[in-house]
Write a protein that holds these residues in place. Structure first.
Motif, PDB file in Angstrom:
ATOM      1  N   THR A 115       3.825 -43.829 -28.416  1.00 48.34           N
ATOM      2  CA  THR A 115       3.596 -45.122 -27.773  1.00 48.34           C
ATOM      3  C   THR A 115       3.733 -45.040 -26.261  1.00 48.34           C
ATOM      4  OG1 THR A 115       5.891 -45.760 -28.098  1.00 48.34           O
ATOM      5  CG2 THR A 115       4.320 -46.483 -29.763  1.00 48.34           C
ATOM      6  N   GLY A 116       4.251 -43.951 -25.767  1.00 50.34           N
ATOM      7  CA  GLY A 116       4.364 -43.784 -24.324  1.00 50.34           C
ATOM      8  C   GLY A 116       5.607 -44.449 -23.762  1.00 50.34           C
ATOM      9  N   ARG A 117       5.623 -44.558 -22.455  1.00 49.88           N
ATOM     10  CA  ARG A 117       6.779 -45.155 -21.791  1.00 49.88           C
ATOM     11  C   ARG A 117       6.809 -46.661 -22.028  1.00 49.88           C
ATOM     12  NH1 ARG A 117       7.008 -43.295 -15.693  1.00 49.88           N
ATOM     13  NH2 ARG A 117       8.561 -44.927 -15.798  1.00 49.88           N
TER      14      ARG A 117
ATOM     15  N   ARG B  83      11.108 -52.844 -21.257  1.00 54.43           N
ATOM     16  CA  ARG B  83      12.383 -52.417 -20.672  1.00 54.43           C
ATOM     17  C   ARG B  83      13.359 -53.593 -20.575  1.00 54.43           C
ATOM     18  NH1 ARG B  83      15.390 -48.328 -20.899  1.00 54.43           N
ATOM     19  NH2 ARG B  83      17.177 -48.921 -19.700  1.00 54.43           N
ATOM     20  N   ARG B  84      12.858 -54.736 -20.178  1.00 52.15           N
ATOM     21  CA  ARG B  84      13.720 -55.923 -20.087  1.00 52.15           C
ATOM     22  C   ARG B  84      14.243 -56.328 -21.459  1.00 52.15           C
ATOM     23  NH1 ARG B  84       9.743 -58.839 -15.882  1.00 52.15           N
ATOM     24  NH2 ARG B  84      10.619 -57.950 -13.980  1.00 52.15           N
ATOM     25  N   GLU B  85      13.407 -56.219 -22.472  1.00 46.82           N
ATOM     26  CA  GLU B  85      13.861 -56.536 -23.836  1.00 46.82           C
ATOM     27  C   GLU B  85      14.930 -55.554 -24.311  1.00 46.82           C
ATOM     28  OE1 GLU B  85      10.287 -56.603 -26.145  1.00 46.82           O
ATOM     29  OE2 GLU B  85       9.654 -58.551 -25.350  1.00 46.82           O
TER      30      GLU B  85
END
Length: 138
Positions: free
Chosen positions: A110-112, A118-120
């Motif tokens: 899925t990649g970065r 990131r916030r989740e």
């Protein structure tokens, strides 16, 4: 096992396998991560039977009572006979990781994570890596 009358705290913590090297034990004492009755302890402090020390090592916090003096480093099974671990079960890293750590799993390929992802992730982890209430800053 050889026991000694006088023993430095840094050597004792190394011998009972709390720290991997004696240098790390000395640095922990200098940084104020080893306490006796709430007071920082120097590396040259003399260990006495029955004393209770609070030791911080990374995220791990231990409360240890001296039950025997050990001059040289020994295997882990022998070392546990020279201290009593009074750390409450709730404060052990194994307990925290088993019940309180968020399980984050991403599908392969899925990649970065995006900024939103990131916030989740940060919202899920909120408060997990912070110190419990009542503990002072080092």
């Amino acid at each position: 096992m050889p026991e000694k009358e006088k023993l430095r705290i840094d050597k004792y913590l190394w011998a009972i396998r709390i720290f991997k090297t004696r240098t790390l034990a000395t640095e922990a004492c200098k940084a104020g991560r080893v306490k006796l009755n709430g007071q920082n302890v120097k590396a040259s402090h003399e260990v006495k039977l029955g004393e209770t020390y609070n030791v911080s090592k990374g995220l791990e916090r231990k409360i240890l009572t001296v039950t025997g003096l050990l001059e040289n480093r020994v295997d882990a099974k022998t070392a546990v006979n020279f201290y009593a671990d009074l750390t409450p079960v709730e404060q052990t890293p194994a307990f925290k990781s088993m019940f309180h750590s968020p399980v984050l799993r991403r599908d392969r390929g899925t990649g970065r994570p995006t900024k939103r992802d990131r916030r989740e992730i940060d919202d899920l982890q909120e408060g997990y890596f912070e110190k419990p209430q009542g503990e002072e800053e080092e």
